[in-house]
Design a protein around this motif. Sequence first.
Motif, short mmCIF file in Angstrom:
data_model
loop_
_atom_site.label_atom_id
_atom_site.label_comp_id
_atom_site.label_asym_id
_atom_site.label_seq_id
_atom_site.Cartn_x
_atom_site.Cartn_y
_atom_site.Cartn_z
N ILE A 1 -4.49 -4.48 -57.74
CA ILE A 1 -5.74 -4.78 -58.04
C ILE A 1 -6.61 -4.88 -56.85
O ILE A 1 -6.92 -5.92 -56.34
CB ILE A 1 -6.07 -5.79 -59.07
CG1 ILE A 1 -5.24 -5.72 -60.20
CG2 ILE A 1 -7.74 -5.82 -59.53
CD1 ILE A 1 -5.47 -4.71 -61.02
N PRO A 2 -7.21 -3.89 -56.18
CA PRO A 2 -7.98 -4.00 -54.96
C PRO A 2 -9.22 -5.13 -55.13
O PRO A 2 -9.84 -5.13 -56.29
CB PRO A 2 -8.65 -2.61 -54.65
CG PRO A 2 -7.79 -1.57 -55.41
CD PRO A 2 -7.29 -2.44 -56.56
N GLY A 3 -9.62 -5.58 -54.31
CA GLY A 3 -10.85 -6.47 -54.39
C GLY A 3 -10.47 -7.92 -54.70
O GLY A 3 -11.25 -8.84 -54.69
N PHE A 4 -9.14 -8.13 -54.95
CA PHE A 4 -8.93 -9.64 -55.38
C PHE A 4 -7.65 -9.98 -54.97
O PHE A 4 -6.81 -9.22 -54.30
CB PHE A 4 -8.47 -9.68 -56.93
CG PHE A 4 -9.77 -9.32 -57.74
CD1 PHE A 4 -10.76 -10.15 -58.24
CD2 PHE A 4 -10.42 -8.01 -57.99
CE1 PHE A 4 -11.69 -10.06 -59.11
CE2 PHE A 4 -11.29 -7.73 -58.86
CZ PHE A 4 -12.11 -8.82 -59.47
N GLU A 5 -7.39 -11.28 -54.62
CA GLU A 5 -6.29 -12.13 -54.01
C GLU A 5 -5.22 -12.10 -55.09
O GLU A 5 -5.55 -12.06 -56.33
CB GLU A 5 -6.82 -13.34 -53.53
CG GLU A 5 -7.35 -13.07 -51.94
CD GLU A 5 -7.56 -14.32 -51.11
OE1 GLU A 5 -7.50 -15.34 -51.92
OE2 GLU A 5 -7.48 -14.41 -49.89
N ASP A 6 -3.92 -12.29 -54.71
CA ASP A 6 -3.08 -12.27 -55.71
C ASP A 6 -3.09 -13.49 -56.81
O ASP A 6 -2.90 -13.41 -57.88
CB ASP A 6 -1.57 -12.45 -55.22
CG ASP A 6 -1.17 -13.90 -54.56
OD1 ASP A 6 -2.10 -14.41 -53.83
OD2 ASP A 6 -0.29 -14.33 -54.90
#
Length: 412
Positions: free
Chosen positions: A353-358
């Motif tokens: 999911i690009p745009g978010f940290e894990d």
Amino acid sequence: MLSAVIDTGYNSTRLCIYDVFPNKTFRLLGSSKFFLRIGEGIEEGSSISENKIKDLENTFRLFRNLLDKKNVNNIKVVGTSAFRYATNGLDVAKKITDIIGSQMIILSGEEEGKMAALGVIDTLPIDSGVIFDLGGGSLEVIYFESREIKEVYHFRLGALKLSREYKSEGELRKKIRNELSILKPIKGTLIGSGGNIRALGKMDQKLSAYPLKSVHGYIIKTSEISKYSKVLMNLDPEERSSLPGISKDRAYTIHTASVVIEELANILGASSITISAYGMREGVLIQDKIDDIQKNWLDTISREFLIDPPWEIYNSFDNPFMKLSSFIATIMKEAGFLDPYEACFRFLKYSTIPGFEDNDVLISSLLCKGASGKLKKKYFKLIKNNYNKKDFLKMAKEVKEVVNASVAGVKI
């Protein structure tokens, strides 16, 4: 629009095909990678060998056939450290250009660093810090502030290059420390890009039974890198490849890479490293910054399901985890999944999911799992630093109520 990027480096050659959208986001449709190691044997004043050139030409013919079958016409081809080091780099680049039909651009160390930084900045919610891109033949270190690139440093400290030049760990560390001594301490986050840091992240995830499958946004402690480097330097390639997350090809570089990453983090004063699944290729693809990255990437995800983005639901929450979980759960519900909350959990667990940290993705996925009524005890250990069980289940219930009411047509 279908676009392709071919990256030919010191260690590997890779073709990636993307679907690129008007908002500058993209979707990786597929990739093909060969560890040609064209940089092997290149010293100061030497050239890429004839055998390596033949391998490269054959690989590019395969790529050309694949691109023709997929009807991909927008093709960007870049060469990196091996082409910069070799005396015949320009001649080989011309041969490749003739085969693929698109001009190969040989990136300077600074250009390679800038492209890597753009690929990272466009896909992680980061503001300031240092990005590094570690390849087979070079290391680029990029300082950035307010999502703007400020300084780029280039070092001949590639993982494959060092593995051929240094057999003694002591000499290797001395070389790295001397080279990196010019760097300033970090202010912000340290982010790593490249196959070796991703492999270390995958190994760390598997050893800790981490539930998410993507390493994008995953945070690994420098102290863990230090432990791994000491073990990896004392194993042979076959033994390294038996470790979780380490492929046979990666086993030839992961040991020296772990030392470079450890020494870099210590010199910068970084206690942890955030891993990016994206980097130089994506920077070459877009060559620009994406504004409001989280909303743009969510917009792309919803449209992949042919569903209008449910912004009304997203904006009904202040909590960032409830925003993400409700957004994805709504998409799954409108897409017709019988249990949209379990589908939301699985989508977030298995997708990048690009745009978010894990941590954003992890907690949001568990909210969906809680909304499905199937949140096991083991998952609560993962959120204990953020929420207690009672509050978390209350949040999950609220997400479910809002999503159900909205999809049923009830005004929020």
